[in-house]
Design a protein around this motif. Structure first.
Motif, PDB file in Angstrom:
ATOM      1  N   GLY A   1     -45.653 -12.550   6.397  1.00 36.98           N
ATOM      2  CA  GLY A   1     -45.397 -14.131   6.412  1.00 36.98           C
ATOM      3  C   GLY A   1     -44.395 -14.664   7.365  1.00 36.98           C
ATOM      4  O   GLY A   1     -44.235 -15.974   7.200  1.00 36.98           O
ATOM      5  N   GLY A   2     -43.569 -13.943   7.754  1.00 41.57           N
ATOM      6  CA  GLY A   2     -42.667 -14.326   8.925  1.00 41.57           C
ATOM      7  C   GLY A   2     -43.190 -14.559  10.269  1.00 41.57           C
ATOM      8  O   GLY A   2     -42.195 -14.899  11.164  1.00 41.57           O
ATOM      9  N   ALA A   3     -44.290 -14.308  10.549  1.00 44.75           N
ATOM     10  CA  ALA A   3     -44.893 -14.311  12.123  1.00 44.75           C
ATOM     11  C   ALA A   3     -44.667 -15.517  12.730  1.00 44.75           C
ATOM     12  O   ALA A   3     -44.264 -15.799  13.806  1.00 44.75           O
ATOM     13  CB  ALA A   3     -46.052 -13.919  11.961  1.00 44.75           C
ATOM     14  N   ASN A   4     -44.471 -16.981  11.970  1.00 43.24           N
ATOM     15  CA  ASN A   4     -44.337 -17.914  12.591  1.00 43.24           C
ATOM     16  C   ASN A   4     -42.989 -18.417  12.197  1.00 43.24           C
ATOM     17  O   ASN A   4     -42.673 -19.738  12.247  1.00 43.24           O
ATOM     18  CB  ASN A   4     -45.177 -19.092  12.065  1.00 43.24           C
ATOM     19  CG  ASN A   4     -46.827 -18.623  12.433  1.00 43.24           C
ATOM     20  OD1 ASN A   4     -47.616 -18.566  11.486  1.00 43.24           O
ATOM     21  ND2 ASN A   4     -46.956 -18.461  13.570  1.00 43.24           N
ATOM     22  N   PHE A   5     -41.943 -17.586  12.339  1.00 46.41           N
ATOM     23  CA  PHE A   5     -40.668 -17.946  12.326  1.00 46.41           C
ATOM     24  C   PHE A   5     -39.564 -16.867  13.180  1.00 46.41           C
ATOM     25  O   PHE A   5     -40.266 -16.048  13.791  1.00 46.41           O
ATOM     26  CB  PHE A   5     -40.087 -17.587  10.744  1.00 46.41           C
ATOM     27  CG  PHE A   5     -40.595 -18.561   9.601  1.00 46.41           C
ATOM     28  CD1 PHE A   5     -39.854 -19.664   9.260  1.00 46.41           C
ATOM     29  CD2 PHE A   5     -41.834 -18.333   9.203  1.00 46.41           C
ATOM     30  CE1 PHE A   5     -40.262 -20.667   8.226  1.00 46.41           C
ATOM     31  CE2 PHE A   5     -42.284 -19.227   8.185  1.00 46.41           C
ATOM     32  CZ  PHE A   5     -41.586 -20.428   7.897  1.00 46.41           C
ATOM     33  N   VAL A   6     -38.380 -17.364  13.393  1.00 45.92           N
ATOM     34  CA  VAL A   6     -37.643 -16.542  14.092  1.00 45.92           C
ATOM     35  C   VAL A   6     -36.199 -16.676  13.396  1.00 45.92           C
ATOM     36  O   VAL A   6     -36.068 -17.760  12.713  1.00 45.92           O
ATOM     37  CB  VAL A   6     -37.309 -16.997  15.707  1.00 45.92           C
ATOM     38  CG1 VAL A   6     -36.661 -18.407  15.807  1.00 45.92           C
ATOM     39  CG2 VAL A   6     -36.651 -15.939  16.446  1.00 45.92           C
ATOM     40  N   ARG A   7     -35.470 -15.639  13.500  1.00 45.00           N
ATOM     41  CA  ARG A   7     -34.273 -15.437  12.765  1.00 45.00           C
ATOM     42  C   ARG A   7     -33.193 -15.399  13.791  1.00 45.00           C
ATOM     43  O   ARG A   7     -33.255 -14.479  14.613  1.00 45.00           O
ATOM     44  CB  ARG A   7     -33.954 -14.286  11.900  1.00 45.00           C
ATOM     45  CG  ARG A   7     -32.886 -14.402  10.642  1.00 45.00           C
ATOM     46  CD  ARG A   7     -32.791 -12.970   9.934  1.00 45.00           C
ATOM     47  NE  ARG A   7     -31.700 -12.055  10.925  1.00 45.00           N
ATOM     48  CZ  ARG A   7     -31.518 -10.972  10.610  1.00 45.00           C
ATOM     49  NH1 ARG A   7     -31.445 -10.569   9.418  1.00 45.00           N
ATOM     50  NH2 ARG A   7     -30.973 -10.142  11.347  1.00 45.00           N
TER      51      ARG A   7
END
Length: 376
Positions: free
Chosen positions: A349-355
């Protein structure tokens, strides 16, 4: 909701997520001033001088330390919770952990000894990877719990069959990587309703930006355990000092099995850690540092990428919605010489995010800002 079944056959350890960034390191290193690593949440600021002094002058290195923690260490943990969180936990319901990552990773196999009829670890679907890996290492299933529209765990989405098999539920607030604040009262109530122990990872609790720090222990000790660490609040990640506290039966059981496993927080570390928990002034200074870095990097990345970069409710990460996490990370390495984490490290679910972890000293953060300013 994602599910990973328990292993069948030999275990082939996957690559450590951050090793997948190695190919971008030469790109960043080519910049004047070199690579600025904003990928891992490891502290770079100095710990308090008094804590370092206590570590070297403890006179506690000769004897085996108590696995549960010395009375002095547990008293410091107790006093810190009263002072900072407003909760009272009996000393015998507090025990030392050799850093909280080992606690997270070893917990499922120990809890399964306590309740062998259950085999499933519930955890936030976008989260610190060790929750799911701990389940795997303990021969358990892991089931990711989705977030609702308000950013809290959607516990109503957990399948009844998974509840019946649930060994424990992890909650994390403020959350890594998202910085969200969860509804800990609702999580505690859900766990008690379904007889599922709830473990609350609260390692970023003193870096809560919206409102006061919240602990699950505010809502009673039965069926819940809070986990805390000095790695973030005191820049002591290398000392590996933490503790867990809460439900008397669970803490007593874990204390016993961990003692048999030889899990002991070194004596000198316990002495220094007690000093750290007794000092709040250095945490206020660190809060100011992280808050300033979050604001600076959010502004710089917004201008450079032409996107809205939301501020977190807690922790020291920017969790940025992007078209593709890997593409953003690669562009940032090329333009700014900075290494950041694609969101898929923390779940599909984090594929379209960056940290982005704002852990580097101010001069290093400023270096990235200047590089990106020249390309914006």
């Amino acid at each position: 909701m994602s599910t990973i079944d328990a292993l069948v056959g030999p275990f082939d350890p996957p690559p450590y997520p951050y090793e997948r960034l190695d190919r971008l390191k030469p790109v960043c290193a080519a910049f004047d001033g070199g690579l600025v690593d904003l990928s891992i949440g490891t502290p770079f600021d100095a710990p308090p001088a008094g804590v370092v002094k206590a570590l070297g002058a403890s006179d506690a290195e000769r004897s085996y330390p108590p696995s549960a923690g010395t009375v002095e260490y547990r008293t410091a943990c107790h006093n810190w919770m009263v002072r900072r969180l407003g909760v009272e936990v009996p000393i015998d319901q507090i025990a030392a952990a050799v850093g909280t990552k080992e606690f997270v990773a070893s917990l499922p196999r120990f809890m399964r000894l306590m309740n062998p009829d259950r085999d499933t670890v519930l955890y936030p679907a976008v989260a610190y990877p060790s929750y799911a890996m701990g389940a795997t290492l303990g021969g358990c299933r892991s089931v990711g719990v989705p977030f609702g529209p308000d950013g809290t765990l959607d516990l109503a989405a957990v399948d009844a069959a998974d509840i019946d098999r649930a060994l424990l539920l992890w909650v994390n607030s403020p959350g890594n990587p998202t910085g969200q604040l969860d509804d800990l009262e609702a999580a505690a109530a859900w766990g008690r309703k379904h007889a599922v122990p709830v473990f609350s990872d609260e390692c970023y609790i003193e870096f809560t930006w919206e409102g006061l720090p919240q602990t699950i222990l505010e809502h009673g000790l039965d069926g819940v355990v809070a986990v805390h660490s000095l790695s973030k609040r005191s820049n002591l990640a290398g000392a590996r000092a933490g503790f867990y506290a809460g439900d008397a039966t669970i803490v007593d059981f874990l204390r016993s099995v961990r003692q048999h496993s030889g899990m002991m927080l070194p004596g000198p570390v316990q002495v220094a850690a007690a000093v750290a928990f007794d000092d709040d002034d250095h945490v206020e200074e660190q809060r100011k540092r992280y808050r300033g870095r979050l604001e600076l990097m959010a502004d710089v990345l917004s201008e450079w990428a032409g996107i809205d970069v939301p501020r977190p409710a807690g922790a020291f990460y920017l969790w940025i919605p992007v078209a593709d996490g890997w593409d953003f990370a690669e562009r940032l390495a090329v333009d700014g010489g900075a290494l950041v984490s694609p969101g898929e490290f923390y779940g599909a679910g984090g594929a379209n995010f960056v940290r982005v972890a704002v852990v580097q000293p101010d001069d290093r953060i400023g270096l990235v800002a200047r590089r990106l300013g020249s390309t914006a």
